[in-house]
Motif scaffolding. Sequence first.
Motif, PDB file in Angstrom:
ATOM      1  N   PHE A 133      -4.955   6.819   0.402  1.00 26.74           N
ATOM      2  CA  PHE A 133      -4.179   5.603   0.617  1.00 26.74           C
ATOM      3  C   PHE A 133      -4.558   4.669  -0.515  1.00 26.74           C
ATOM      4  O   PHE A 133      -5.740   4.556  -0.856  1.00 26.74           O
ATOM      5  CB  PHE A 133      -4.512   4.989   1.966  1.00 26.74           C
ATOM      6  CG  PHE A 133      -4.157   5.872   3.133  1.00 26.74           C
ATOM      7  CD1 PHE A 133      -2.827   6.190   3.411  1.00 26.74           C
ATOM      8  CD2 PHE A 133      -5.149   6.402   3.942  1.00 26.74           C
ATOM      9  CE1 PHE A 133      -2.493   7.012   4.477  1.00 26.74           C
ATOM     10  CE2 PHE A 133      -4.826   7.231   5.022  1.00 26.74           C
ATOM     11  CZ  PHE A 133      -3.501   7.530   5.279  1.00 26.74           C
ATOM     12  N   GLN A 134      -3.560   4.007  -1.080  1.00 26.40           N
ATOM     13  CA  GLN A 134      -3.894   3.192  -2.240  1.00 26.40           C
ATOM     14  C   GLN A 134      -3.382   1.756  -2.140  1.00 26.40           C
ATOM     15  O   GLN A 134      -2.334   1.500  -1.568  1.00 26.40           O
ATOM     16  CB  GLN A 134      -3.422   3.913  -3.509  1.00 26.40           C
ATOM     17  CG  GLN A 134      -4.356   5.096  -3.789  1.00 26.40           C
ATOM     18  CD  GLN A 134      -3.775   6.156  -4.668  1.00 26.40           C
ATOM     19  OE1 GLN A 134      -2.657   6.607  -4.452  1.00 26.40           O
ATOM     20  NE2 GLN A 134      -4.544   6.557  -5.676  1.00 26.40           N
ATOM     21  N   PHE A 135      -4.170   0.861  -2.702  1.00 24.38           N
ATOM     22  CA  PHE A 135      -3.994  -0.568  -2.518  1.00 24.38           C
ATOM     23  C   PHE A 135      -3.885  -1.286  -3.856  1.00 24.38           C
ATOM     24  O   PHE A 135      -4.045  -0.663  -4.901  1.00 24.38           O
ATOM     25  CB  PHE A 135      -5.166  -1.095  -1.683  1.00 24.38           C
ATOM     26  CG  PHE A 135      -5.190  -0.524  -0.290  1.00 24.38           C
ATOM     27  CD1 PHE A 135      -4.489  -1.144   0.730  1.00 24.38           C
ATOM     28  CD2 PHE A 135      -5.866   0.657  -0.011  1.00 24.38           C
ATOM     29  CE1 PHE A 135      -4.478  -0.611   2.011  1.00 24.38           C
ATOM     30  CE2 PHE A 135      -5.856   1.206   1.274  1.00 24.38           C
ATOM     31  CZ  PHE A 135      -5.152   0.567   2.281  1.00 24.38           C
ATOM     32  N   PRO A 136      -3.640  -2.587  -3.828  1.00 24.88           N
ATOM     33  CA  PRO A 136      -3.440  -3.312  -5.079  1.00 24.88           C
ATOM     34  C   PRO A 136      -4.535  -3.058  -6.116  1.00 24.88           C
ATOM     35  O   PRO A 136      -5.725  -3.106  -5.803  1.00 24.88           O
ATOM     36  CB  PRO A 136      -3.421  -4.777  -4.625  1.00 24.88           C
ATOM     37  CG  PRO A 136      -2.786  -4.705  -3.285  1.00 24.88           C
ATOM     38  CD  PRO A 136      -3.373  -3.457  -2.666  1.00 24.88           C
ATOM     39  N   GLY A 137      -4.117  -2.763  -7.321  1.00 29.89           N
ATOM     40  CA  GLY A 137      -5.048  -2.485  -8.395  1.00 29.89           C
ATOM     41  C   GLY A 137      -5.236  -0.995  -8.639  1.00 29.89           C
ATOM     42  O   GLY A 137      -5.747  -0.597  -9.684  1.00 29.89           O
ATOM     43  N   ASP A 138      -4.822  -0.166  -7.672  1.00 33.92           N
ATOM     44  CA  ASP A 138      -5.054   1.275  -7.807  1.00 33.92           C
ATOM     45  C   ASP A 138      -4.002   1.938  -8.693  1.00 33.92           C
ATOM     46  O   ASP A 138      -2.819   1.571  -8.659  1.00 33.92           O
ATOM     47  CB  ASP A 138      -5.059   1.940  -6.424  1.00 33.92           C
ATOM     48  CG  ASP A 138      -6.306   1.589  -5.623  1.00 33.92           C
ATOM     49  OD1 ASP A 138      -7.297   1.151  -6.228  1.00 33.92           O
ATOM     50  OD2 ASP A 138      -6.276   1.732  -4.379  1.00 33.92           O
ATOM     51  N   LEU A 139      -4.465   2.917  -9.431  1.00 38.92           N
ATOM     52  CA  LEU A 139      -3.622   3.655 -10.373  1.00 38.92           C
ATOM     53  C   LEU A 139      -2.897   4.804  -9.673  1.00 38.92           C
ATOM     54  O   LEU A 139      -3.483   5.501  -8.854  1.00 38.92           O
ATOM     55  CB  LEU A 139      -4.499   4.220 -11.488  1.00 38.92           C
ATOM     56  CG  LEU A 139      -3.830   5.063 -12.571  1.00 38.92           C
ATOM     57  CD1 LEU A 139      -2.892   4.217 -13.407  1.00 38.92           C
ATOM     58  CD2 LEU A 139      -4.889   5.745 -13.435  1.00 38.92           C
ATOM     59  N   SER A 158       0.834  -1.193   0.000  1.00 41.70           N
ATOM     60  CA  SER A 158       0.000   0.000   0.000  1.00 41.70           C
ATOM     61  C   SER A 158       0.871   1.245   0.000  1.00 41.70           C
ATOM     62  O   SER A 158       2.010   1.219   0.458  1.00 41.70           O
ATOM     63  CB  SER A 158      -0.939   0.015   1.203  1.00 41.70           C
ATOM     64  OG  SER A 158      -0.223  -0.153   2.399  1.00 41.70           O
TER      65      SER A 158
END
Lengths: 249, 249
Positions: free
Chosen positions: B87-93, B70
Amino acid sequence: MDGNIVSFSPTSASCGTCRWSRFCVARHAESNGRDGVAKGPSCGAPLRRGVHLFRQGDELKSLYVVRAGSVKCYTDSEDGCEQTIAFQFPGDLLGFDAIGSGAHQTSVVALETTAVCALPLPRGAQTALESTAVSGDLMRAAASQLIDRQNHALLLGQKSAQARMSAFLLALSARFAARGCSRTEFNLSMSRQEIANYLAVAVETISRLFSDLQRRGVLAVDRRFVRILSMPRLQAMAHEAKSVGIAHA
Amino acid sequence: MDGNIVSFSPTSASCGTCRWSRFCVARHAESNGRDGVAKGPSCGAPLRRGVHLFRQGDELKSLYVVRAGSVKCYTDSEDGCEQTIAFQFPGDLLGFDAIGSGAHQTSVVALETTAVCALPLPRGAQTALESTAVSGDLMRAAASQLIDRQNHALLLGQKSAQARMSAFLLALSARFAARGCSRTEFNLSMSRQEIANYLAVAVETISRLFSDLQRRGVLAVDRRFVRILSMPRLQAMAHEAKSVGIAHA
DNA sequence: CGCCCTTTTGAGGCATTTCAAACATTGTGG
DNA sequence: CCACAATGTTTGAAATGCCTCAAAAGGGCG
């Protein structure tokens, strides 16, 4: 103040004669049918102050560009809070965040007498911009980020510290659930400081909120490990507005 | 805590084996060179906590997608305030808001050991996604809105009521100037209520702030007509943070 | 083990909201 | 064209949520 949706009886608009075309996202859309954007932009009757161009939840039929005047773009939360996201002026694009879901995620209303150009989308929203797979995905991802940012603004603008915290935890929960992890227990990858900054409150407030939630039996917290004990109560707390009076319209 | 930028020595990544591909914006980018996105995604060495993927101001070389772990996406204001945007997680651009200017408008840092896939852009940022004029314009417009929303969050999160007001007026001023209107005097198309909601303060606060600014000789206000008397002082006020302590990291 | 950084808890202060009331402006119907 | 109602704006005084400051407790790591 609660005007009707404008009815669009499009007449052809010329970007060549529009003094804002150099700021305008539509300036290359004229007179070609590429990219899934049909024909050129078309211009409906001007909107009077208070008239909505579209409302949150409406089906995406077209993207729009402001040609003259100005509009307000706002979002409503389920619990009736309203947060203005942007004021928009000639050349600005309207409705992009509907790419992806096919439904508008914001409402747009004229602040004064306003003209907009429509960029009609043929055969449904998704297919329209999906002429190429990658740029379609990129557009959807961008629209999704736009929606996230809008919800963040709603959180920061209209919610109490406790509601922000609850909404934050619920959003995390939903993201984990979507990825096949537990909806009710997970490890936070961010520190209290980082949560505090994201939610725009002091670190101490975050700490106090965790303690409160734990004391009330809504949450079990052990360092960065969180277990949600009562989803319904957490949801209820997320819907409490800051107060009543941050200018509800 | 202030780690280095990761160096990318890309190795081919397979979306077919990625358990997040169904959430991933890159899933259609694999093994084709269409849309200006070259080849397929590639995966660099994992980032450790605190390592930056890119920083605000860096040249756009690639868009990224989180593959594991993340990250935190944040923006800095000129005056040193920091606001976490997402906050960004798997799959996020990651990095889309650099489309348009070609320079990253946010910084992205790993919260834990994190892997990202790169979607390399050939021959400069602009041209990359401009294979078709309209979708290129749409992308740029979307990126521009994303940046606006991020600045809005910074305003709501880190600035005092007075700084929000000042920044709002300066932003309006800049927009009018860009359209060939006066930079120093203009009519507001929105009511006090609407400004209040946008800036997330009470209407009464807006009214008081207008009065204060007028009393101090920074502004002349007559109903909705505003004249900026001292641009430098208005700019100075816009840079005052809320306090010191809304969790600066 | 000892240092450092994060987290927690308490007490007091301040910016902004809330409540209340006067005033100005706009729109409406007679 | 005026009176009146409705809405938007301004100002003051009191209340409050969250921040600030301070200090102690709890891990993590060499």
